[in-house]
Design a protein around this motif. Structure first.
Motif, PDB file in Angstrom:
ATOM      1  N   PRO A 138       0.777  -1.244   0.000  1.00  0.00           N
ATOM      2  CA  PRO A 138       0.000   0.000   0.000  1.00  0.00           C
ATOM      3  C   PRO A 138       0.810   1.297   0.000  1.00  0.00           C
ATOM      4  O   PRO A 138       0.420   2.258  -0.652  1.00  0.00           O
ATOM      5  N   VAL A 139       1.930   1.337   0.740  1.00  0.00           N
ATOM      6  CA  VAL A 139       2.700   2.578   0.848  1.00  0.00           C
ATOM      7  C   VAL A 139       4.186   2.261   0.714  1.00  0.00           C
ATOM      8  O   VAL A 139       4.686   1.308   1.312  1.00  0.00           O
ATOM      9  N   VAL A 173       4.781  15.102   7.124  1.00  0.00           N
ATOM     10  CA  VAL A 173       4.157  14.280   6.095  1.00  0.00           C
ATOM     11  C   VAL A 173       3.191  13.308   6.765  1.00  0.00           C
ATOM     12  O   VAL A 173       3.502  12.724   7.803  1.00  0.00           O
ATOM     13  N   ARG A 174       2.019  13.197   6.191  1.00  0.00           N
ATOM     14  CA  ARG A 174       1.003  12.256   6.683  1.00  0.00           C
ATOM     15  C   ARG A 174       1.067  11.017   5.800  1.00  0.00           C
ATOM     16  O   ARG A 174       0.818  11.089   4.588  1.00  0.00           O
ATOM     17  N   LEU A 175       1.456   9.887   6.402  1.00  0.00           N
ATOM     18  CA  LEU A 175       1.473   8.628   5.657  1.00  0.00           C
ATOM     19  C   LEU A 175       0.029   8.154   5.520  1.00  0.00           C
ATOM     20  O   LEU A 175      -0.685   8.036   6.527  1.00  0.00           O
ATOM     21  N   PRO A 176      -0.423   7.897   4.299  1.00  0.00           N
ATOM     22  CA  PRO A 176      -1.827   7.545   4.085  1.00  0.00           C
ATOM     23  C   PRO A 176      -2.180   6.192   4.688  1.00  0.00           C
ATOM     24  O   PRO A 176      -1.312   5.394   5.038  1.00  0.00           O
ATOM     25  N   GLU A 177      -3.473   5.962   4.785  1.00  0.00           N
ATOM     26  CA  GLU A 177      -3.973   4.664   5.250  1.00  0.00           C
ATOM     27  C   GLU A 177      -3.512   3.585   4.276  1.00  0.00           C
ATOM     28  O   GLU A 177      -3.351   3.871   3.096  1.00  0.00           O
ATOM     29  N   PRO A 178      -3.206   2.420   4.735  1.00  0.00           N
ATOM     30  CA  PRO A 178      -3.503   1.867   6.050  1.00  0.00           C
ATOM     31  C   PRO A 178      -2.474   2.175   7.119  1.00  0.00           C
ATOM     32  O   PRO A 178      -2.563   1.667   8.233  1.00  0.00           O
ATOM     33  N   VAL A 179      -1.490   3.034   6.838  1.00  0.00           N
ATOM     34  CA  VAL A 179      -0.475   3.363   7.834  1.00  0.00           C
ATOM     35  C   VAL A 179      -1.022   4.394   8.810  1.00  0.00           C
ATOM     36  O   VAL A 179      -1.045   4.165  10.012  1.00  0.00           O
TER      37      VAL A 179
END
Length: 193
Positions: A138-139, A173-179
């Motif tokens: 995912p990331v 920085v905002r790590l996107p979902e699912p993180v």
């Protein structure tokens, strides 16, 4: 007709055996097998290790059910790749019983911190984003010490990441979902040349 450059240098099983023998004798390198090609990744320097320590602390504080592993992964269905990300964020216990090369099942994010070597451009900025996206991770977080930037790849479509965000060190920085974790990247400025 298949071009010679399209053929893998070896099978994944042959790579694993080769890597096992070489790792026992060669210090200072880690082997990877991406897109059918053998790659050499240098062992991290002290500043590289500090970045991973920094990130591990943040991840554990924000999401104590997760762990940032330093473990080999089976990537890519095409050509059966093997990679050694600098960090693999997954639920605690994910790699138990999997040997040296773990499945990506349950992996939320992989992390690479650039090394000061000639292969960084090809390996961390070109091949790995593609390989991790093909695998469906995912990331992908790239901490780029050369450019003093953080690149967050997300929303894999099976070929590439559809979303890429690049921010200079010092920004949050905002790590996107699912993180779902925010990183204040100001401390990263301490660990670059």
């Amino acid at each position: 007709m298949t071009a010679i450059s399209d053929r893998p240098q070896m099978l994944p099983e042959e790579f694993e055996e080769f890597a096992r023998h070489l790792t026992q004798t060669a210090l200072g390198i880690r082997l990877e097998f991406i897109n059918g090609k053998l790659g050499i990744k240098p062992v991290p320097d002290g500043d590289h290790s500090m970045i991973i320590e920094w990130l591990t602390r943040i991840c554990i504080q924000a999401r104590p059910e997760l762990w940032l592993y330093n473990h080999g992964l089976k990537i890519q269905t095409y050509r059966g790749g093997r990679a050694h990300p600098d960090g693999t964020l997954a639920p605690s216990g994910t790699v138990a019983g999997q040997g040296e090369w773990a499945s990506t099942n349950g992996v939320l994010m992989v992390v690479e911190v650039t090394s000061y070597d000639s292969d960084t451009e090809r390996r961390d900025r070109v091949e790995k984003p593609r390989a991790y996206a093909e695998t469906g991770i995912p990331v992908y977080l790239l901490i780029d010490r050369d450019s003093a930037e953080v690149t967050v790849y997300s929303e894999p479509d099976g070929v590439r990441y559809e979303t890429v965000q690049i921010l200079p060190f010092g920004k949050t920085v905002r790590l996107p979902e699912p993180v779902g974790i925010s990183l204040d990247t100001e401390p990263l400025k301490n660990w670059v040349r």
